[in-house]
Scaffold this motif. Structure first.
Motif, PDB file in Angstrom:
ATOM      1  N   TYR A  25      -4.367 -28.728  15.360  1.00 33.42           N
ATOM      2  CA  TYR A  25      -4.703 -27.361  15.742  1.00 33.42           C
ATOM      3  C   TYR A  25      -3.582 -26.783  16.589  1.00 33.42           C
ATOM      4  CZ  TYR A  25      -9.171 -28.947  14.092  1.00 33.42           C
ATOM      5  OH  TYR A  25     -10.164 -29.464  13.300  1.00 33.42           O
ATOM      6  N   ASP A  46     -10.152 -28.481  28.663  1.00 32.73           N
ATOM      7  CA  ASP A  46     -11.543 -28.927  28.530  1.00 32.73           C
ATOM      8  C   ASP A  46     -12.207 -28.290  27.313  1.00 32.73           C
ATOM      9  OD1 ASP A  46     -11.479 -30.638  30.730  1.00 32.73           O
ATOM     10  OD2 ASP A  46     -12.009 -29.033  32.117  1.00 32.73           O
ATOM     11  N   GLU A  47     -11.870 -27.047  27.030  1.00 27.58           N
ATOM     12  CA  GLU A  47     -12.421 -26.371  25.853  1.00 27.58           C
ATOM     13  C   GLU A  47     -11.920 -27.047  24.572  1.00 27.58           C
ATOM     14  OE1 GLU A  47     -12.048 -22.044  23.724  1.00 27.58           O
ATOM     15  OE2 GLU A  47     -12.202 -22.070  25.917  1.00 27.58           O
ATOM     16  N   VAL A  48     -10.625 -27.359  24.533  1.00 29.44           N
ATOM     17  CA  VAL A  48     -10.061 -28.053  23.377  1.00 29.44           C
ATOM     18  C   VAL A  48     -10.725 -29.423  23.235  1.00 29.44           C
ATOM     19  CG1 VAL A  48      -7.963 -29.105  22.430  1.00 29.44           C
ATOM     20  CG2 VAL A  48      -7.859 -26.807  23.426  1.00 29.44           C
ATOM     21  N   THR A  50     -13.669 -30.322  24.133  1.00 32.09           N
ATOM     22  CA  THR A  50     -15.023 -30.123  23.617  1.00 32.09           C
ATOM     23  C   THR A  50     -14.989 -29.893  22.114  1.00 32.09           C
ATOM     24  OG1 THR A  50     -15.790 -29.246  25.730  1.00 32.09           O
ATOM     25  CG2 THR A  50     -17.085 -28.669  23.772  1.00 32.09           C
ATOM     26  N   GLN A  51     -14.076 -29.033  21.661  1.00 39.30           N
ATOM     27  CA  GLN A  51     -13.987 -28.737  20.232  1.00 39.30           C
ATOM     28  C   GLN A  51     -13.536 -29.933  19.409  1.00 39.30           C
ATOM     29  OE1 GLN A  51     -11.854 -25.117  19.352  1.00 39.30           O
ATOM     30  NE2 GLN A  51     -13.036 -23.931  20.822  1.00 39.30           N
ATOM     31  N   LEU A  52     -12.665 -30.764  19.988  1.00 35.70           N
ATOM     32  CA  LEU A  52     -12.158 -31.922  19.253  1.00 35.70           C
ATOM     33  C   LEU A  52     -13.010 -33.170  19.465  1.00 35.70           C
ATOM     34  CD1 LEU A  52      -8.287 -31.594  19.781  1.00 35.70           C
ATOM     35  CD2 LEU A  52      -9.673 -30.810  17.855  1.00 35.70           C
ATOM     36  N   GLY A  53     -13.940 -33.102  20.385  1.00 43.48           N
ATOM     37  CA  GLY A  53     -14.828 -34.238  20.617  1.00 43.48           C
ATOM     38  C   GLY A  53     -14.264 -35.294  21.548  1.00 43.48           C
TER      39      GLY A  53
END
Length: 167
Positions: A25, A46-48, A50-53
């Motif tokens: 990404y 932290d957002e990334v 969360t999106q990537l697990g």
């Protein structure tokens, strides 16, 4: 792609289709200029994560963007560093290069660091856990022995009954 005359929308569409296929990404700002710093926007990592697990690697693509890929535990840091160096040498203008090393974000510990430093930190963390487990195991054994000895000593010094003493 810009040199080939593609519009930003066409570039975005191509990147999105490739990204979805390979799990890579792109992180950049809206202007697509000097956007690599977008990874440092508040809460962005932290957002990334969360999106990537979970944990992820940050590949310094250029001053305009970085590429992030999930850390699935199978990455070869030397290989990724070599790949970045090769791409930088052959594809990225010198003034747009950010460096030849891959970075890592540890989502649990909230640590941004060079990927090689992450490997070392994880080795130390595992060694500390093993040492702690070993220490706890030794302490548990010592506690069990202490209780066993206390029981033996208690039996040895137990007061004699009056009938036994009168012999």
């Amino acid at each position: 792609m810009r040199k080939e005359g593609l519009s930003e929308d066409e570039i975005d569409a191509m990147i999105a289709s490739v990204s979805a296929d390979v799990g890579m990404y792109v992180v950049r700002n809206e202007s697509h200029v000097n956007g690599a710093s977008a990874i440092f926007y508040p809460d962005m990592m932290d957002e990334v994560a969360t999106q990537l697990g979970g944990d992820f690697f940050i590949i310094p693509s250029s001053t305009d963007e970085v590429i992030v890929i999930p850390d699935d535990g199978n990455a070869s840091i030397p290989y990724m560093n070599a790949m970045v160096a090769e791409v930088n040498e052959t594809q990225v203008e010198e003034h747009m290069r950010l460096g030849n090393e891959v970075y890592h974000y540890d989502a649990e510990d909230k640590v941004f660091e060079k990927a090689s430093s992450h490997e070392e930190r994880m080795k130390q963390k595992i060694a500390e856990k093993e040492k702690s487990a070993e220490k706890n195991s030794i302490l548990k054994k010592m506690d069990e022995k202490k209780k066993e000895i206390a029981g033996t000593v208690k039996d040895a010094v137990a007061p004699k009954k009056a009938a036994e003493v009168a012999l």
